[in-house]
Design an enzyme around this catalytic site. Structure first.
Site, mmCIF file in Angstrom:
data_model
loop_
_atom_site.group_PDB
_atom_site.id
_atom_site.type_symbol
_atom_site.label_atom_id
_atom_site.label_comp_id
_atom_site.label_asym_id
_atom_site.label_seq_id
_atom_site.Cartn_x
_atom_site.Cartn_y
_atom_site.Cartn_z
ATOM 1 N N ASP A 72 -5.059 2.751 -12.891
ATOM 2 C CA ASP A 72 -3.970 2.004 -13.504
ATOM 3 C C ASP A 72 -3.007 3.013 -14.101
ATOM 4 O OD1 ASP A 72 -3.228 -0.768 -13.701
ATOM 5 O OD2 ASP A 72 -3.074 -0.394 -15.848
ATOM 6 N N PHE A 150 8.803 4.489 -9.915
ATOM 7 C CA PHE A 150 9.766 5.045 -10.870
ATOM 8 C C PHE A 150 10.112 6.511 -10.597
ATOM 9 C CE2 PHE A 150 7.754 1.582 -13.394
ATOM 10 C CZ PHE A 150 8.902 0.855 -13.675
HETATM 11 P P1 IMP Z 1 -0.179 0.036 -11.354
HETATM 12 O O1 IMP Z 1 -1.106 1.080 -11.836
HETATM 13 O O2 IMP Z 1 -0.373 -0.229 -9.896
HETATM 14 O O3 IMP Z 1 -0.171 -1.195 -12.216
HETATM 15 O O4 IMP Z 1 1.246 0.722 -11.389
HETATM 16 C C1 IMP Z 1 2.212 0.466 -12.340
HETATM 17 C C2 IMP Z 1 3.578 0.643 -11.769
HETATM 18 O O5 IMP Z 1 3.997 1.979 -11.978
HETATM 19 C C3 IMP Z 1 3.672 0.361 -10.283
HETATM 20 O O6 IMP Z 1 4.839 -0.395 -10.032
HETATM 21 C C4 IMP Z 1 3.772 1.702 -9.655
HETATM 22 O O7 IMP Z 1 4.571 1.705 -8.494
HETATM 23 C C5 IMP Z 1 4.400 2.551 -10.754
HETATM 24 N N1 IMP Z 1 3.844 3.891 -10.644
HETATM 25 C C6 IMP Z 1 2.550 4.253 -10.760
HETATM 26 N N2 IMP Z 1 2.413 5.567 -10.530
HETATM 27 C C7 IMP Z 1 3.646 6.031 -10.246
HETATM 28 C C8 IMP Z 1 4.130 7.304 -9.892
HETATM 29 O O8 IMP Z 1 3.398 8.284 -9.737
HETATM 30 N N3 IMP Z 1 5.450 7.388 -9.693
HETATM 31 C C9 IMP Z 1 6.299 6.329 -9.821
HETATM 32 N N4 IMP Z 1 5.899 5.113 -10.129
HETATM 33 C C10 IMP Z 1 4.568 4.953 -10.336
#
Ligand code: IMP
Length: 190
Positions: A72, A150
């Protein structure tokens, strides 16, 4: 014909995010790991911290014989009291990176990207949480075409380029996920 995966160990990464999967594969493949995508819809609890979410996701993963991984991640913008943080996926879906960048006041554009990996090695293995974080700044507008999420609005401290303007190796050397991967590699060696 010999299988290309002969002699390689398999790690199942439960994620629906192709960008994360690519980054984890990229790091682990040269170390002899075959990273396969686990397909299971994991319910994320409403929680204020990534650790709680990662732990909850890991509990829903099937108890397979090999190592299983969840992750996460979130972008914590300091002037917005940590928003979007655990709601980063929602903010990305509903607003997108350009709008999130516009919400950040000019006076303080600092932010922290965090990743929490949850690892369970084998069916009876105990859960391990592995953290990685990187400090940086949010740009006024998106820049670059690499990476995902991001990446086009985040510049890590000491750099002038966004993650989306870097090669995958450069991002891996600086990013929250790259640091969590350092810990994951150590845990898989132990
Ligand atoms: P989750 O862990 O999948 O809930 O990710 C949270 C959000 O942050 C998602 O929309 C991902 O695309 C974004 N995210 C997670 N890691 C990265 C990264 O390394 N670069 C850019 N966005 C990220």
């Amino acid at each position: 014909m010999p299988s290309p995966n002969r002699g390689r160990r398999t790690l199942t990464f439960f994620t629906g995010n192709r960008g994360k999967l690519t980054e984890v594969r990229h790091r682990l493949a040269p170390l002899g790991w075959n990273v396969v995508q686990g397909h299971r819809t994991l319910v994320e609890p409403q929680a204020d911290d990534l650790e709680t979410v990662a732990r909850a996701k890991l509990e829903q993963v099937p108890r397979a014989p090999g190592p299983c991984l969840v992750e996460d991640a979130g972008l914590f913008i300091h002037a917005l009291n940590g928003f979007p943080g655990v709601y980063s996926a929602y903010a990305l879906r509903t607003l997108g990176p350009a709008t999130v960048a516009r919400l950040v006041p000019r006076g303080d554009r600092t932010a922290t990207f965090r990743a929490v990996m949850g690892l369970r090695e084998g069916a009876g293995g105990r859960p391990k949480l592995i953290l990685g974080e990187v400090h940086g700044k949010i740009t006024s507008a998106p820049r670059g075409s690499g990476g995902f999420g991001f990446d086009p609005i985040f510049v890590p401290t000491g750099e002038h380029r966004t993650f989306a303007e870097m090669t995958p190796e450069e991002k891996d050397g600086l990013s929250h996920r790259g640091k969590a991967l350092d810990g994951l590699v150590r845990a898989l060696r132990d």
